[in-house]
Scaffold this motif. Structure first.
Motif, PDB file in Angstrom:
ATOM      1  N   CYS A  96       0.594  -1.013   0.074  1.00  0.00           N
ATOM      2  CA  CYS A  96      -0.027   0.042   0.049  1.00  0.00           C
ATOM      3  C   CYS A  96       0.506   1.062  -0.311  1.00  0.00           C
ATOM      4  N   LYS A  97       1.769   1.310   0.721  1.00  0.00           N
ATOM      5  CA  LYS A  97       2.783   2.398   0.499  1.00  0.00           C
ATOM      6  C   LYS A  97       3.496   2.932  -0.502  1.00  0.00           C
ATOM      7  N   HIS A  98       4.180   1.637  -1.145  1.00  0.00           N
ATOM      8  CA  HIS A  98       5.211   2.008  -2.653  1.00  0.00           C
ATOM      9  C   HIS A  98       4.390   1.671  -3.906  1.00  0.00           C
ATOM     10  N   GLY A  99       3.853   0.727  -3.631  1.00  0.00           N
ATOM     11  CA  GLY A  99       2.230   0.894  -4.998  1.00  0.00           C
ATOM     12  C   GLY A  99       2.936  -0.275  -4.925  1.00  0.00           C
ATOM     13  N   SER A 100       2.610  -0.909  -6.597  1.00  0.00           N
ATOM     14  CA  SER A 100       3.809  -1.755  -7.898  1.00  0.00           C
ATOM     15  C   SER A 100       5.077  -1.672  -7.843  1.00  0.00           C
ATOM     16  N   SER A 101       5.571  -2.509  -7.961  1.00  0.00           N
ATOM     17  CA  SER A 101       7.448  -2.169  -8.399  1.00  0.00           C
ATOM     18  C   SER A 101       7.330  -1.605  -9.610  1.00  0.00           C
ATOM     19  N   ILE A 102       8.472  -1.354  -9.630  1.00  0.00           N
ATOM     20  CA  ILE A 102       8.844   0.012 -10.756  1.00  0.00           C
ATOM     21  C   ILE A 102       9.185  -1.264 -12.508  1.00  0.00           C
ATOM     22  N   TRP A 154      -5.791   0.497  -9.619  1.00  0.00           N
ATOM     23  CA  TRP A 154      -6.952  -0.879  -9.259  1.00  0.00           C
ATOM     24  C   TRP A 154      -5.684  -1.590  -7.665  1.00  0.00           C
ATOM     25  N   ALA A 155      -4.760  -2.073  -8.392  1.00  0.00           N
ATOM     26  CA  ALA A 155      -4.115  -2.711  -7.398  1.00  0.00           C
ATOM     27  C   ALA A 155      -3.344  -2.197  -6.588  1.00  0.00           C
ATOM     28  N   GLN A 156      -3.914  -0.500  -6.585  1.00  0.00           N
ATOM     29  CA  GLN A 156      -3.074   0.160  -5.175  1.00  0.00           C
ATOM     30  C   GLN A 156      -4.496   0.502  -4.599  1.00  0.00           C
ATOM     31  N   ALA A 157      -5.668   0.066  -4.700  1.00  0.00           N
ATOM     32  CA  ALA A 157      -7.295   0.620  -4.229  1.00  0.00           C
ATOM     33  C   ALA A 157      -7.409  -0.771  -3.169  1.00  0.00           C
ATOM     34  N   TYR A 158      -6.751  -1.873  -4.441  1.00  0.00           N
ATOM     35  CA  TYR A 158      -6.627  -3.113  -3.171  1.00  0.00           C
ATOM     36  C   TYR A 158      -5.861  -3.147  -2.604  1.00  0.00           C
ATOM     37  N   LEU A 159      -4.693  -3.080  -2.687  1.00  0.00           N
ATOM     38  CA  LEU A 159      -4.028  -3.599  -1.577  1.00  0.00           C
ATOM     39  C   LEU A 159      -4.023  -1.944  -0.003  1.00  0.00           C
ATOM     40  N   CYS A 160      -4.901  -1.010  -0.179  1.00  0.00           N
ATOM     41  CA  CYS A 160      -5.142  -0.404   0.904  1.00  0.00           C
ATOM     42  C   CYS A 160      -6.742   0.023   1.197  1.00  0.00           C
ATOM     43  N   ASP A 161      -7.586  -0.961   0.985  1.00  0.00           N
ATOM     44  CA  ASP A 161      -8.595  -1.205   0.802  1.00  0.00           C
ATOM     45  C   ASP A 161      -8.952  -1.215   2.328  1.00  0.00           C
ATOM     46  N   SER A 269      -2.336  10.325   3.583  1.00  0.00           N
ATOM     47  CA  SER A 269      -1.273   9.788   4.563  1.00  0.00           C
ATOM     48  C   SER A 269       0.237   8.572   4.867  1.00  0.00           C
ATOM     49  N   HIS A 270      -0.927   7.865   3.907  1.00  0.00           N
ATOM     50  CA  HIS A 270      -0.214   5.901   3.790  1.00  0.00           C
ATOM     51  C   HIS A 270       0.289   5.604   2.594  1.00  0.00           C
ATOM     52  N   THR A 271       0.961   6.885   1.767  1.00  0.00           N
ATOM     53  CA  THR A 271       1.896   5.934   0.764  1.00  0.00           C
ATOM     54  C   THR A 271       2.443   7.097   0.890  1.00  0.00           C
ATOM     55  N   SER A 272       3.497   7.184   0.006  1.00  0.00           N
ATOM     56  CA  SER A 272       4.956   7.149   0.221  1.00  0.00           C
ATOM     57  C   SER A 272       4.679   8.475  -0.944  1.00  0.00           C
ATOM     58  N   ALA A 273       5.678   9.377  -1.177  1.00  0.00           N
ATOM     59  CA  ALA A 273       6.332  10.488  -1.921  1.00  0.00           C
ATOM     60  C   ALA A 273       5.725   9.659  -3.574  1.00  0.00           C
ATOM     61  N   ARG A 274       7.144   8.634  -3.134  1.00  0.00           N
ATOM     62  CA  ARG A 274       7.190   8.296  -4.685  1.00  0.00           C
ATOM     63  C   ARG A 274       5.709   7.885  -5.395  1.00  0.00           C
ATOM     64  N   MET A 275       4.476   7.279  -4.494  1.00  0.00           N
ATOM     65  CA  MET A 275       3.341   6.786  -4.552  1.00  0.00           C
ATOM     66  C   MET A 275       2.519   8.050  -4.794  1.00  0.00           C
ATOM     67  N   LYS A 276       1.905   9.150  -4.610  1.00  0.00           N
ATOM     68  CA  LYS A 276       1.834  10.184  -4.657  1.00  0.00           C
ATOM     69  C   LYS A 276       2.696  10.408  -5.942  1.00  0.00           C
ATOM     70  N   ARG A 277       2.964  10.504  -6.112  1.00  0.00           N
ATOM     71  CA  ARG A 277       3.974  11.340  -7.642  1.00  0.00           C
ATOM     72  C   ARG A 277       3.246   9.827  -8.841  1.00  0.00           C
ATOM     73  N   ARG A 278       3.422   8.825  -8.494  1.00  0.00           N
ATOM     74  CA  ARG A 278       2.731   8.150  -9.819  1.00  0.00           C
ATOM     75  C   ARG A 278       1.041   8.169  -9.345  1.00  0.00           C
ATOM     76  N   GLN A 279       0.072   8.207  -8.594  1.00  0.00           N
ATOM     77  CA  GLN A 279      -0.793   8.920  -8.609  1.00  0.00           C
ATOM     78  C   GLN A 279      -1.086   9.959  -9.077  1.00  0.00           C
ATOM     79  N   VAL A 280      -0.662  11.044  -9.410  1.00  0.00           N
ATOM     80  CA  VAL A 280      -0.979  12.205  -9.428  1.00  0.00           C
ATOM     81  C   VAL A 280      -0.749  11.802 -11.613  1.00  0.00           C
ATOM     82  N   LEU A 281       0.375  11.490 -11.396  1.00  0.00           N
ATOM     83  CA  LEU A 281       0.954  10.940 -12.908  1.00  0.00           C
ATOM     84  C   LEU A 281       0.179  10.580 -13.499  1.00  0.00           C
ATOM     85  N   SER A 282      -0.910   9.407 -12.967  1.00  0.00           N
ATOM     86  CA  SER A 282      -2.065   8.331 -13.706  1.00  0.00           C
ATOM     87  C   SER A 282      -3.138   9.733 -14.042  1.00  0.00           C
TER      88      SER A 282
END
Length: 354
Positions: A96-102, A154-161, A269-282
């Motif tokens: 949930c914090k870092h999302g999927s692998s790069i 979707w994978a991120q939403a599933y992991l943080c459900d 408040s549960h995700t890393s800065a890198r994950m937030k950047r990915r979400q904004v990019l999406s």
């Protein structure tokens, strides 16, 4: 005859190129540049089948053009299978914090990079404006990656459900969608995202394999190979935009924008800065896709390049919803940074405590 033509080939050289192109060789697609040539006239050299790009009178028969279409169909299926597989792997191995692998992003880029480079090389000589041609390819790559990133979201939403499901239900109760609360409790946010994502995929595949007017440009538009649209002319162009409006904008981009901005608020408040950047990019990639539709729709309406008189009303009626959705979703993103721990609610036009 009033038509603007590019480099001309002698009759013997063109015939030789055509016969060599018809050979079953892996380099068949490279030979495509030897005989394809767009025309500026839309009244002369009409094809029997509407929707095919205009070709020289001595161009190969329709079955030769079908090879390019079959390649794009195969590429479309590859994109869908790869995106769904990577989404499943991301939900299994990610956090949930870092999302999927790069490396999942790297694998997808590796698989899709060759067709993108190939079609750019193929059509480079026919592009009238090189900067606009490159810009079209960049926008196409953004749309191509938007579909893949939607699966990763979707994978991120599933992991943080477990972290946000109660918040999601609580916000639905406080909104004008309160009657859907029992359904939301069962389906969850990631369920809605999955339903819209798969439904949009099935709808795109259905249209692209069944609609008679689907052509190289339409397939290139759906597979992120936007250079075809910049170089080749088709009739009627409105078919591509209407199909895209129904299957991509309405059934994919707008619903996923709503779901992903909710996810961004809940997991802020549960995700890393890198994950937030990915979400904004999406979200930015989905925004580019919606803006491209609006520009194409306006171009069709202004140039009167449509078949039925109802087409401009359909396109123009969808545009206000697109602008409203983009404004509302980016307001949510802004308030996620301004008011952590709160969510922006449309029904009250204010932040509500989660």
């Amino acid at each position: 005859d009033g038509r603007t033509q590019g480099p001309m080939y002698s009759h013997g050289a063109l015939r030789s190129a055509v016969l060599h192109t018809l050979e079953p060789t892996p380099l068949m697609f490279a030979k495509f540049r030897n005989w394809y040539h767009p025309l500026t006239s839309t009244e002369e050299n009409d094809d029997d089948k509407p929707g095919f790009a205009y070709l020289l009178p001595d161009a190969p028969p329709n079955d030769e053009r079908e090879r390019i279409v079959r390649f794009l169909h195969a590429f479309l299926i590859t994109i869908v299978v790869c995106s769904i597989t990577c989404a499943g792997v991301g939900a299994k191995l990610g956090t949930c914090k870092h999302g999927s692998s790069i490396w999942l992003f790297g694998a997808f880029l590796g698989i899709t990079s060759f067709p993108v480079v190939w079609h750019g090389w193929l059509l480079w000589g026919w592009a009238k404006s090189k900067p606009m041609f490159v810009f079209a390819i960049v926008v196409g790559v953004a749309e191509l990656n938007d579909y893949f990133v939607d699966g990763q979201q979707w994978a991120q939403a599933y992991l943080c459900d477990d972290l946000y499901h109660d918040k999601f239900v609580s916000q639905i109760k406080q909104s004008w969608l309160f009657m859907w609360t029992p359904v939301v409790k069962v389906i969850h946010l990631h369920g809605y995202m999955l339903i819209w994502w798969l439904f949009s995929t099935l709808l795109q595949v259905f249209f692209l394999f069944t609609v008679h007017e689907v052509n190289v440009v339409t397939l290139g538009n759906f597979t992120g190979l936007a250079g075809f649209q910049k170089v080749m002319r088709t009739k009627p162009e409105a078919v591509t935009v209407v199909i895209r409006m129904v299957s991509v904008i309405i059934c994919e981009n707008l619903p996923t924008l709503w779901c992903q901005t909710l996810l961004f608020q809940y997991t802020f408040s549960h995700t890393s800065a890198r994950m937030k950047r990915r979400q904004v990019l999406s979200l930015a990639l989905s925004t580019i896709s919606v803006w491209k539709f609006c520009v194409d729709a306006l171009k069709i309406v202004i140039t009167c390049n449509y078949g039925r008189w109802t087409t401009p009303f359909v396109l123009l009626s969808a545009m206000p919803w697109c602008f409203w959705a983009l404004w509302f979703c980016w307001v949510r993103v802004m308030f996620a940074y301004i008011c952590p721990g709160h969510a922006y609610n449309f029904s009250t036009m204010s932040c509500v405590e989660l």
